[in-house]
Design a protein around this motif. Structure first.
Motif, mmCIF file in Angstrom:
data_model
loop_
_atom_site.group_PDB
_atom_site.id
_atom_site.type_symbol
_atom_site.label_atom_id
_atom_site.label_comp_id
_atom_site.label_asym_id
_atom_site.label_seq_id
_atom_site.Cartn_x
_atom_site.Cartn_y
_atom_site.Cartn_z
ATOM 1 N N GLU A 13 -10.364 -69.977 -22.409
ATOM 2 C CA GLU A 13 -10.552 -70.017 -20.986
ATOM 3 C C GLU A 13 -8.429 -70.998 -21.784
ATOM 4 O OE1 GLU A 13 -11.495 -71.261 -18.165
ATOM 5 O OE2 GLU A 13 -13.018 -70.672 -18.173
ATOM 6 N N THR A 14 -8.747 -70.645 -22.893
ATOM 7 C CA THR A 14 -7.156 -71.237 -23.469
ATOM 8 C C THR A 14 -6.746 -69.741 -23.131
ATOM 9 O OG1 THR A 14 -8.064 -72.415 -25.464
ATOM 10 C CG2 THR A 14 -6.310 -71.645 -25.588
ATOM 11 N N LEU A 15 -7.144 -68.999 -23.562
ATOM 12 C CA LEU A 15 -6.793 -67.718 -23.576
ATOM 13 C C LEU A 15 -5.587 -67.204 -21.806
ATOM 14 C CD1 LEU A 15 -9.159 -64.829 -25.332
ATOM 15 C CD2 LEU A 15 -6.020 -66.065 -26.236
ATOM 16 N N ILE A 16 -6.492 -67.483 -20.491
ATOM 17 C CA ILE A 16 -5.763 -67.541 -19.822
ATOM 18 C C ILE A 16 -5.433 -68.767 -19.430
ATOM 19 C CG2 ILE A 16 -7.957 -65.985 -19.257
ATOM 20 C CD1 ILE A 16 -8.560 -68.024 -17.833
ATOM 21 N N ASN A 17 -5.320 -69.807 -20.133
ATOM 22 C CA ASN A 17 -4.198 -70.970 -19.801
ATOM 23 C C ASN A 17 -4.504 -71.365 -20.656
ATOM 24 O OD1 ASN A 17 -3.354 -72.959 -18.027
ATOM 25 N ND2 ASN A 17 -5.056 -74.206 -17.491
ATOM 26 N N PRO A 18 -3.538 -71.032 -21.810
ATOM 27 C CA PRO A 18 -2.663 -71.801 -23.403
ATOM 28 C C PRO A 18 -1.272 -72.975 -22.717
ATOM 29 C CG PRO A 18 -1.275 -69.356 -22.617
ATOM 30 C CD PRO A 18 -1.950 -69.938 -21.553
ATOM 31 N N PHE A 19 -1.918 -74.288 -22.080
ATOM 32 C CA PHE A 19 -1.189 -75.147 -21.615
ATOM 33 C C PHE A 19 -2.184 -76.297 -21.871
ATOM 34 C CE2 PHE A 19 1.468 -71.537 -19.877
ATOM 35 C CZ PHE A 19 2.530 -71.464 -20.487
ATOM 36 N N GLU A 20 -1.620 -77.745 -22.212
ATOM 37 C CA GLU A 20 -1.809 -78.037 -22.271
ATOM 38 C C GLU A 20 -2.185 -78.616 -20.095
ATOM 39 O OE1 GLU A 20 -2.201 -82.239 -24.491
ATOM 40 O OE2 GLU A 20 -0.294 -81.997 -23.358
ATOM 41 N N GLU A 21 -3.918 -79.257 -20.270
ATOM 42 C CA GLU A 21 -3.582 -79.401 -18.154
ATOM 43 C C GLU A 21 -2.497 -81.133 -18.220
ATOM 44 O OE1 GLU A 21 -5.189 -78.675 -16.325
ATOM 45 O OE2 GLU A 21 -6.179 -76.530 -17.449
ATOM 46 N N PRO A 22 -2.725 -81.481 -17.082
ATOM 47 C CA PRO A 22 -1.157 -82.304 -16.318
ATOM 48 C C PRO A 22 -2.754 -83.397 -16.681
ATOM 49 C CG PRO A 22 -0.755 -80.457 -15.043
ATOM 50 C CD PRO A 22 -2.329 -79.755 -16.022
ATOM 51 N N GLY A 23 -1.860 -84.495 -17.388
ATOM 52 C CA GLY A 23 -2.648 -85.692 -17.114
ATOM 53 C C GLY A 23 -3.182 -85.823 -18.398
ATOM 54 N N THR A 24 -3.616 -85.362 -19.363
ATOM 55 C CA THR A 24 -4.412 -84.786 -20.743
ATOM 56 C C THR A 24 -3.486 -86.309 -21.282
ATOM 57 O OG1 THR A 24 -4.776 -83.086 -21.098
ATOM 58 C CG2 THR A 24 -4.484 -83.907 -22.370
ATOM 59 N N VAL A 25 -2.889 -87.091 -21.235
ATOM 60 C CA VAL A 25 -2.136 -87.448 -22.209
ATOM 61 C C VAL A 25 -2.213 -88.397 -21.406
ATOM 62 C CG1 VAL A 25 0.477 -88.431 -23.572
ATOM 63 C CG2 VAL A 25 -0.009 -85.781 -23.677
ATOM 64 N N GLU A 26 -1.968 -88.875 -20.670
ATOM 65 C CA GLU A 26 -1.563 -90.524 -20.000
ATOM 66 C C GLU A 26 -3.849 -90.562 -20.050
ATOM 67 O OE1 GLU A 26 1.852 -88.222 -18.512
ATOM 68 O OE2 GLU A 26 -0.803 -87.452 -18.602
ATOM 69 N N ARG A 27 -4.544 -89.638 -19.910
ATOM 70 C CA ARG A 27 -5.724 -90.189 -19.894
ATOM 71 C C ARG A 27 -5.790 -90.379 -20.871
ATOM 72 N NH1 ARG A 27 -7.384 -86.504 -17.649
ATOM 73 N NH2 ARG A 27 -8.616 -84.892 -19.658
ATOM 74 N N SER A 28 -6.235 -89.710 -22.168
ATOM 75 C CA SER A 28 -6.058 -90.286 -23.219
ATOM 76 C C SER A 28 -5.359 -91.725 -23.724
ATOM 77 C CB SER A 28 -5.724 -89.351 -24.186
ATOM 78 O OG SER A 28 -6.778 -88.257 -23.950
ATOM 79 N N GLU A 29 -4.137 -91.921 -23.497
ATOM 80 C CA GLU A 29 -3.485 -93.444 -24.223
ATOM 81 C C GLU A 29 -4.496 -94.486 -23.192
ATOM 82 O OE1 GLU A 29 1.091 -91.207 -24.976
ATOM 83 O OE2 GLU A 29 0.167 -92.463 -22.943
ATOM 84 N N ALA A 30 -4.928 -94.405 -22.149
ATOM 85 C CA ALA A 30 -5.855 -95.298 -21.324
ATOM 86 C C ALA A 30 -6.854 -95.591 -21.820
ATOM 87 C CB ALA A 30 -5.760 -95.229 -19.578
ATOM 88 N N GLU A 31 -7.446 -94.593 -22.439
ATOM 89 C CA GLU A 31 -8.688 -94.005 -23.480
ATOM 90 C C GLU A 31 -9.106 -95.031 -24.522
ATOM 91 O OE1 GLU A 31 -10.099 -90.527 -23.034
ATOM 92 O OE2 GLU A 31 -10.896 -90.484 -21.266
ATOM 93 N N PHE A 32 -7.730 -94.783 -25.182
ATOM 94 C CA PHE A 32 -7.635 -95.243 -26.983
ATOM 95 C C PHE A 32 -7.663 -96.816 -26.326
ATOM 96 C CE2 PHE A 32 -4.216 -91.649 -27.290
ATOM 97 C CZ PHE A 32 -5.487 -91.162 -28.080
ATOM 98 N N ASP A 33 -7.343 -97.845 -25.699
ATOM 99 C CA ASP A 33 -7.864 -99.259 -24.872
ATOM 100 C C ASP A 33 -9.213 -99.443 -25.335
ATOM 101 O OD1 ASP A 33 -4.979 -99.146 -25.492
ATOM 102 O OD2 ASP A 33 -4.226 -99.121 -23.218
ATOM 103 N N THR A 34 -10.359 -98.636 -25.359
ATOM 104 C CA THR A 34 -11.853 -98.572 -24.481
ATOM 105 C C THR A 34 -12.224 -98.921 -25.351
ATOM 106 O OG1 THR A 34 -12.546 -96.703 -24.285
ATOM 107 C CG2 THR A 34 -11.094 -97.473 -22.349
ATOM 108 N N ILE A 35 -11.613 -98.787 -26.996
ATOM 109 C CA ILE A 35 -12.156 -98.273 -28.978
ATOM 110 C C ILE A 35 -12.357 -100.207 -29.138
ATOM 111 C CG2 ILE A 35 -12.792 -97.834 -30.624
ATOM 112 C CD1 ILE A 35 -11.606 -94.865 -28.887
#
Length: 649
Positions: free
Chosen positions: A296-318
């Motif tokens: 999967e990494t080899l055929i799509n060697p990029f960060e998926e759109p929205g990953t950063v925004e979703r993760s930043e929202a999740e940090f606040d749940t800890i």
């Protein structure tokens, strides 16, 4: 603030000027009151010699004996899938707090019998990363139940469905058992640390605190592209470590992929950089039947759109206390070192601590830091005053000085971000370029890298300061601001920071003094990476010392051959004392290589990267218009012995 430090005798070397000792240099309070008093009276040998345990750590003696082992216990999840776990507890009827070690690694490597192997240091051929669930005998003898398990689809656990809530359900099952007092923490590093951060986002009510050391990346689910592959340069760490996996997998013949994925696969198969590596072509040709995550990494060697925004929202749940960290060893495979710092930066309004060890990995089977782990959980799960919250929240090991230091935040608030400019004859200087002078006309330095199909040699430029007149301490991430041109559409920038010396020589026109002496001692401290096409910055999230690249497919920008392009390259964090008489060295390269053949390498956690299949000419510019420079996190200190909690000055 950017600070340029210059020597009072010249303008070409750093000078760390005497300043009042910063607060972080004060010896921290350690342990309970009794241990603190004992610490003041004398230093134990463990405080004088570097050790995997922290100095003065709360060393509570064993309180329980015996070991009750319940192996291959099956626990039913909310959807009916059963997980297989082992439960280890001391011989007592008293309910105790429990520590769960949970990850994708085989629990059979964590049994007391398997971990009876004598501890292996990082340089042992028997060192094996996945044996990192913790020392059962140590934990149970200190009054904790040690539970070791694997999620669905791994080892003896059942399969099917989503594993999203496996750790949540298992924690609540543990809390309900008669041998548990309802308080649960988690233990284990690396994959075990990643699972802790994953479930902490879900807030199971019985999980009271975690100790996710080496936690993998913070962006994504259980890690992600950004911190696994900094700068978008594909690391083969997961390929190398994937051979330890015990995932359920039924391999079949490659089948037709859906149209969108088929298009990605065909592009990957045609990529000459991939085709240069037979073992990578082997994975690709099977269309996900073999090592599917790598595919999967080899055929799509990029960060998926929205990953950063979703993760930043999740940090606040800890919402629970977190003790995280990594070691300076982690720069080679990046995800742990980067993830720990990302979590530290984003976790708000909770008790938290951050720890950085040195350049050597903890021994395996994992037993280091256990006094600190028990100290943390004695506070949160047993209510014992261990003094752990009395100390500064950040502790880090300083290479070169071989001592511990502490701080109030990371990066350290007192950091003086200091520029060293690349200039002619592969020199580093603190003097800025002067407009309207000869600095306008300095030509670039250049190197040509042939691909692995042609050579084993790694071409590079090697910029160094003069021998330093004073000790210089750095602690934190660095950055290389680079203006460069290449004759291809892409390259990998690989940056190496080194400590070279001592060097008593001088360079003059006299015979024998033309060059820097060969064979000087040198230590590699850390590295940084950036794929040229992934240079686009997220301006909102970037800081002067930490470029935040977009890394999505849409953000990729091919390089125009011959065009001078600006690059911001993050160099992963480290802490080092450059002694007087040493040189600060930065190397600029574009290739690394496996140490063996057929994709094999000596150490899986010192991986190599997929590099260019094309011979590439690199021009590195450094003049008034293109002031390429190294940005270092210089920490003020004073000459003479450094204050610290342990280690030789």
């Amino acid at each position: 603030m950017h600070t340029t430090l210059t020597c009072k005798y010249c303008h070409d070397c750093l000078d760390v000027r005497p300043v009042p000792p910063p607060a972080l240099m004060d010896p921290p309070r350690l342990g309970d009151a009794t241990s603190r008093d004992a610490h003041k009276e004398s230093k134990s040998m463990s405080e004088l010699v570097p050790s995997p345990e922290l100095p003065g750590s709360h060393r509570r003696e064993a309180t329980h004996s015996g070991l009750v082992s319940e192996t291959d216990v099956y626990v039913t999840m909310r959807d009916g899938v059963r997980l297989c776990v082992d439960v280890y507890r001391p011989e007592t009827d008293e309910p105790l707090p429990a520590l769960l070690a949970f990850s994708i690694y085989n629990k059979e490597l964590a049994t007391p019998e398997a971990t009876s192997l004598p501890p292996q240091p990082a340089w042992s051929p028997l060192w094996m990363g996945p044996t990192e669930a913790g020392d059962t005998r140590f934990l149970t003898s200190r009054g904790y139940v040690h539970v070791v398990g694997m999620p669905r689809g791994v080892g003896k656990s059942g399969g099917g469905g989503s594993r999203e809530f496996d750790s949540y359900d298992l924690i609540e099952w543990i809390a309900a058992q008669p041998w548990c007092d309802g308080n649960v923490g988690m233990v284990g590093i690396s994959g075990f640390g990643a699972e802790q951060m994953h479930v902490a986002r879900q807030n199971p009510p019985s999980l009271k605190a975690i100790f996710p050391y080496d936690p993998r990346g913070a962006y994504g689910t259980l890690g992600g592209f950004r911190e696994e592959h900094p700068g978008g340069v594909l690391s083969l760490f997961r390929y190398l470590v994937g051979h330890f996996g015990v995932f359920h997998q039924n391999k079949g013949a490659p089948t037709q992929l859906p149209p969108a994925r088929d298009a990605l696969w065909r592009t990957a198969m045609a990529n000459p950089d991939y085709r240069m590596y037979g073992h990578i072509l082997n994975v690709l040709s099977m269309k996900g039947q073999h090592m599917p995550a790598i595919f999967e990494t080899l055929i799509n060697p990029f960060e998926e759109p929205g990953t950063v925004e979703r993760s930043e929202a999740e940090f606040d749940t800890i919402k629970i206390p977190v003790y995280t960290g990594a070691g300076w060893y982690g720069y080679t495979y990046k995800t742990h070192l980067q993830g720990a710092q990302s979590y530290w930066r984003h976790l708000k309004d909770i008790p938290k601590k951050l720890l950085f060890l040195g350049h050597a990995h903890l021994e395996r089977p994992f037993h280091g830091l256990h006094h600190e782990i028990v100290r943390w959980y004695d506070h949160w799960l047993k209510g014992i005053d261990t003094g752990i919250l009395d100390e500064p929240p950040v502790r880090y090991w300083v290479s070169g000085a071989n001592e511990w230091r502490t701080g109030t935040d990371w990066p350290l608030p007192e950091t003086e971000w200091t520029k060293l400019y690349l200039t002619s004859w592969e020199r580093l200087r603190s003097q800025e370029f002067t407009p309207g002078s000869a600095d306008d006309l300095i030509p670039p330095d250049s190197f040509v890298q042939m691909p692995l199909t042609h050579t084993r040699d790694v071409a590079k430029l090697r910029f160094m300061t003069d021998p330093l007149p004073h000790d210089v301490l750095i602690a934190g991430p660095s950055k290389l601001k680079l203006w460069a041109a290449i004759d291809q559409e892409d390259t990998n920038w690989i940056i190496v920071l080194k400590d070279v010396g001592p060097d008593p020589s001088v360079r003059t026109a006299r015979e024998g003094e033309f060059d820097i002496p060969q064979g000087l001692p040198e230590r590699e401290l850390t590295r940084g990476w950036l794929k040229a096409t992934n240079r686009a910055l997220d301006a909102e999230r970037s800081t002067p010392w930490k470029p935040f690249h977009k890394l999505t497919r849409d953000a990729a920008q091919p390089v125009v051959p011959g065009e001078v392009v600006e690059y911001d390259i993050e160099i992963l964090a480290t802490a080092n004392l450059f002694r007087a008489g040493h040189r600060i060295c930065v190397e600029i390269t574009s290739m690394d290589r496996p140490t063996g053949v057929a994709g094999a390498t000596d150490v899986e956690y010192v991986p190599y990267h997929i590099c260019s299949s094309k011979t590439t000419l690199h021009h590195v510019f450094h003049n008034t218009q293109y002031p390429s420079h190294l940005l270092l996190p210089v920490v003020p200190t004073v000459p003479g012995p450094q204050e610290s909690s342990s280690g030789p000055a």
